[in-house]
Design a protein around this motif. Structure first.
Motif, PDB file in Angstrom:
ATOM      1  N   GLN A   1      26.126  49.716  16.051  1.00  0.00           N
ATOM      2  CA  GLN A   1      26.455  48.070  16.008  1.00  0.00           C
ATOM      3  C   GLN A   1      25.369  47.392  15.335  1.00  0.00           C
ATOM      4  O   GLN A   1      24.074  47.698  15.622  1.00  0.00           O
ATOM      5  CB  GLN A   1      26.669  47.718  17.380  1.00  0.00           C
TER       6      GLN A   1
ATOM      7  N   ARG B   1      32.330  45.363  21.546  1.00  0.00           N
ATOM      8  CA  ARG B   1      32.861  46.945  21.740  1.00  0.00           C
ATOM      9  C   ARG B   1      34.019  46.809  22.283  1.00  0.00           C
ATOM     10  O   ARG B   1      35.054  47.324  22.164  1.00  0.00           O
ATOM     11  CB  ARG B   1      31.715  47.602  22.432  1.00  0.00           C
TER      12      ARG B   1
ATOM     13  N   MET C   1      26.826  42.850  22.152  1.00  0.00           N
ATOM     14  CA  MET C   1      27.467  43.964  21.558  1.00  0.00           C
ATOM     15  C   MET C   1      28.375  44.640  22.508  1.00  0.00           C
ATOM     16  O   MET C   1      29.320  45.214  22.007  1.00  0.00           O
ATOM     17  CB  MET C   1      26.270  45.071  21.447  1.00  0.00           C
TER      18      MET C   1
ATOM     19  N   SER D   1      30.579  46.679  14.337  1.00  0.00           N
ATOM     20  CA  SER D   1      30.847  47.826  14.889  1.00  0.00           C
ATOM     21  C   SER D   1      31.488  48.770  14.175  1.00  0.00           C
ATOM     22  O   SER D   1      32.434  48.425  13.663  1.00  0.00           O
ATOM     23  CB  SER D   1      31.126  47.508  16.305  1.00  0.00           C
TER      24      SER D   1
ATOM     25  N   VAL E   1      28.678  40.360  15.144  1.00  0.00           N
ATOM     26  CA  VAL E   1      28.769  41.700  15.478  1.00  0.00           C
ATOM     27  C   VAL E   1      29.486  42.673  14.686  1.00  0.00           C
ATOM     28  O   VAL E   1      30.573  42.696  14.852  1.00  0.00           O
ATOM     29  CB  VAL E   1      28.441  42.096  16.975  1.00  0.00           C
TER      30      VAL E   1
END
Length: 148
Positions: A104, A45, A41, A90, A88
């Motif tokens: 997320q 990000r 994660m 987000s 992932v």
């Protein structure tokens, strides 16, 4: 950060970051070790911020500050295993002068493997919260997810 190297991409308001599970990501049973989801994660990000035009390194080197996690609530839903391809996803869900909240989820095809609510706070070199750069707020605003 050279965004031409960024492996993720935006699909509308959501950022998608693809990764593969390697042996080093797993425990003895071949399942992803729980702490590694936070690493996945974090990479997503960082990639999302770079693609949004946020240069975290420059802000840090200029003495402006950096993001620090104040809170991470993570839910594990299904195991990911060695060799799995994960995405992932987000999205920015809340923006405040000194903080941003990001939802997320780690996906394997249509299965949610893990999901988290992240609160990142912009902090001065002293470690105290401070307003994030106005230019960053301007870049975040059009990416803010409004809805469920």
């Amino acid at each position: 950060m050279d965004v031409s190297f960024a492996p993720g991409r935006f699909a509308g308001l959501e950022h998608h970051f693809v990764l593969r599970v390697y042996f080093e990501d797993t425990d003895l049973s071949g399942v992803v070790y729980h702490a590694n989801y936070l690493r996945f994660m974090e990479r997503a990000r960082s990639d999302m911020l770079a693609l949004a035009g946020i240069d975290q390194r420059a802000a840090h080197e200029a003495g402006e500050g950096a993001y620090a996690l104040r809170e991470a609530n993570i839910r594990y839903r299904a195991p990911a295993r060695l060799g799995d391809e994960l995405v992932v996803v987000s999205r920015l869900v809340r923006l405040r002068p000194a903080a941003v909240d990001i939802h997320q989820r780690v996906m394997r095809d249509v299965t949610i493997v893990a999901e988290a609510e992240i609160e990142a706070v912009f902090v001065a070199p002293s470690g105290r919260p401070r307003r994030q750069p106005a230019a960053w707020m301007e870049r975040f605003t059009p990416l803010l997810f409004k809805g469920n």
